[in-house]
Design a protein around this motif. Sequence first.
Motif, PDB file in Angstrom:
ATOM      1  N   LYS A   1      -7.415  -0.713   7.082  1.00  0.00           N
ATOM      2  CA  LYS A   1      -7.553  -2.114   6.651  1.00  0.00           C
ATOM      3  C   LYS A   1      -6.218  -2.844   6.762  1.00  0.00           C
ATOM      4  O   LYS A   1      -6.161  -3.992   7.195  1.00  0.00           O
ATOM      5  CB  LYS A   1      -8.069  -2.176   5.213  1.00  0.00           C
ATOM      6  N   PHE A   2      -5.138  -2.161   6.358  1.00  0.00           N
ATOM      7  CA  PHE A   2      -3.815  -2.771   6.461  1.00  0.00           C
ATOM      8  C   PHE A   2      -3.441  -3.003   7.918  1.00  0.00           C
ATOM      9  O   PHE A   2      -2.982  -4.092   8.290  1.00  0.00           O
ATOM     10  CB  PHE A   2      -2.775  -1.885   5.786  1.00  0.00           C
TER      11      PHE A   2
ATOM     12  N   VAL B   1      -8.931   4.872   5.243  1.00  0.00           N
ATOM     13  CA  VAL B   1      -9.651   3.593   5.295  1.00  0.00           C
ATOM     14  C   VAL B   1      -8.735   2.460   4.855  1.00  0.00           C
ATOM     15  O   VAL B   1      -8.675   1.401   5.501  1.00  0.00           O
ATOM     16  CB  VAL B   1     -10.918   3.657   4.412  1.00  0.00           C
ATOM     17  N   GLU B   2      -7.998   2.659   3.768  1.00  0.00           N
ATOM     18  CA  GLU B   2      -7.078   1.625   3.281  1.00  0.00           C
ATOM     19  C   GLU B   2      -5.972   1.358   4.296  1.00  0.00           C
ATOM     20  O   GLU B   2      -5.571   0.207   4.504  1.00  0.00           O
ATOM     21  CB  GLU B   2      -6.476   2.056   1.941  1.00  0.00           C
ATOM     22  N   LEU B   3      -5.482   2.417   4.942  1.00  0.00           N
ATOM     23  CA  LEU B   3      -4.450   2.221   5.957  1.00  0.00           C
ATOM     24  C   LEU B   3      -5.008   1.449   7.151  1.00  0.00           C
ATOM     25  O   LEU B   3      -4.332   0.568   7.704  1.00  0.00           O
ATOM     26  CB  LEU B   3      -3.890   3.566   6.407  1.00  0.00           C
TER      27      LEU B   3
ATOM     28  N   ARG C   1     -14.048  -3.404   5.798  1.00  0.00           N
ATOM     29  CA  ARG C   1     -14.070  -2.021   5.322  1.00  0.00           C
ATOM     30  C   ARG C   1     -15.330  -1.303   5.814  1.00  0.00           C
ATOM     31  O   ARG C   1     -15.270  -0.141   6.231  1.00  0.00           O
ATOM     32  CB  ARG C   1     -14.014  -1.996   3.791  1.00  0.00           C
TER      33      ARG C   1
ATOM     34  N   ALA D   1      -5.317   8.224   2.479  1.00  0.00           N
ATOM     35  CA  ALA D   1      -6.280   7.118   2.348  1.00  0.00           C
ATOM     36  C   ALA D   1      -6.422   6.402   3.692  1.00  0.00           C
ATOM     37  O   ALA D   1      -5.888   5.303   3.878  1.00  0.00           O
ATOM     38  CB  ALA D   1      -5.815   6.157   1.259  1.00  0.00           C
TER      39      ALA D   1
ATOM     40  N   MET E   1       0.602   5.740  -0.292  1.00  0.00           N
ATOM     41  CA  MET E   1      -0.301   6.883  -0.315  1.00  0.00           C
ATOM     42  C   MET E   1       0.459   8.167  -0.022  1.00  0.00           C
ATOM     43  O   MET E   1       1.547   8.151   0.560  1.00  0.00           O
ATOM     44  CB  MET E   1      -1.433   6.707   0.699  1.00  0.00           C
TER      45      MET E   1
ATOM     46  N   HIS F   1      -6.069  11.250   9.782  1.00  0.00           N
ATOM     47  CA  HIS F   1      -6.774  11.800   8.631  1.00  0.00           C
ATOM     48  C   HIS F   1      -6.861  13.309   8.805  1.00  0.00           C
ATOM     49  O   HIS F   1      -6.351  13.870   9.779  1.00  0.00           O
ATOM     50  CB  HIS F   1      -8.164  11.173   8.528  1.00  0.00           C
TER      51      HIS F   1
ATOM     52  N   LEU G   1       0.850  -1.187   0.000  1.00  0.00           N
ATOM     53  CA  LEU G   1       0.000   0.000   0.000  1.00  0.00           C
ATOM     54  C   LEU G   1       0.886   1.237   0.000  1.00  0.00           C
ATOM     55  O   LEU G   1       1.854   1.307   0.745  1.00  0.00           O
ATOM     56  CB  LEU G   1      -0.903  -0.007   1.246  1.00  0.00           C
TER      57      LEU G   1
END
Length: 543
Positions: free
Chosen positions: A455-456, A451-453, A466, A449, A316, A426, A314
Amino acid sequence: MTVTHPGRPALFAGCWRACPRLVIGLFMASVATASWAAMPERLLWFAQTGPTPASERALHILSQASADGLAASDYTVEDLRAAIANSMRSGVQNDERVARLDRAIGTAIRRYLSDLHGGRVDPRQFAIRYSRSAELDQVIDRHLEELAGEGATDARTSRHLPSALPYRELRQALADYRGLIGNEAFRQALPPLPGGRLRPGQPYSGTALLARRLALFADLPENTATTARYEGKLVDGVKSFQARHGLYPDGVLGKETWVQLEVRPEARLRQIELALERWRWLPYREAQRRIVVNVPEFMLDAYAAAADSGKPALSMRVIVGNARKTRTPLFSGEMRFVEFSPYWNVPPSIAQSETLPRLRRDPGYLARQGFELVTSEGKVLTALSEGDLEAVARGQMRIRQRPGASNALGDIKFVFPNPDNIYLHHTATRQLFKRERRDFSHGCIRVEAPVELAKFVLAGDAEWTRERIVQAMRRGKSMTVRLGETLPVIISYSTAVVRDGRVHFLPDIYGYDAMLGEALQRRSAALQGEAARLRKLGIESSN
């Protein structure tokens, strides 16, 4: 086999790791007193018939140190070669001078391996808080044993080199830019730009020279045909060049792009050498899961596999601390919590310099921004008085911002405890991620990002889908989640990186490259002085 001298392991093993400069001093004293002669030892680089093949392999490796951004002169390679030649002329059997020379070769190769895997200077002298790798000593010992062993591989192999992909890519970039030095395309300056700015379609007398440079940088195919106008593939090549140098890729050749095009390969070579040095400092290089933020690149990479296996899972954009006022500190830590819909406790420095003056001018700012006051006993106040402001100024109250759309932390916060209270979060000002240069924060790191972080970070817990992450972020009620396993976080600084197979050069926004370059020069100068004393004490003396 062992690579330390019997009866003296602390001198060349533990003591070297603790203080290399002290070891050198001790070694010099040992040569001067010749007290080693009466002490039993096993030669590693010599046999009764002369220097072993291992000694030649070692010297060959030291002579090639520049391929890794190191300086062969730091390891007295030529002095050692001359000393070996002298030892052969005088005979080696029972020769005290050869014993000293054997130790000198061992000292040089150990220094090289320490530099190669752990760096030449201590990052702590730059206030960089990195935890030292617990495996570094074992790595050095293992490679030293392999190099000195009878079954050592040929000197041209690279088993002793770091294997991580980022290192290998930087090392190749170093070789590529070294090959550009002296190229005729850099012997003359590009012609001046008409009106100080060149736009697509305009005539330009320097199109051929510009094309040659871009082709050497791999931003343009070789032998691309050009015309008297700046157009077509040449514009695409400039866009590629701009993207690799932290510039907006609009294809307009203005002052900033011009300046970067005129930077000589020698300067780029130095940037890559500094990047290699900084890579050697990094902790957690072998950790499978880790997060790395590169400040001058304004990027975050999250890795889910070991460093030698490839690419980040990932990536960003991020916003980092302002270069002039509130620089983001460099350190490593371990992420322990994720806080959804967080409160923002305004740091005292920000409260004093920004929030309190604003509240004194405009008391309504408290309610509009969702601020509240919290007493030392934990009581929450939503009204404001002059006495309350004075209490905040004295440190008897604090200001915090409630979760919500205007919260400075956005709707999620990633916590890795550290003395500077730096964290990932954020932000409500998402438009700033569109900027090429993104040093706008008070020191913390804003992520593009979240949400993606999340999730990771929470990948080990199947319950955190998610949908659940988004729901928790939008809930408006603070909730803290403790991670099942801590996650390494490294805040790094490198102005040369390889991304997607292409080397990028970045602005030195904090001015750290010059500081590191000067420290490395001082270190090399000190080693040259030690080499001179070594020669004077007779390591290189002839019969």
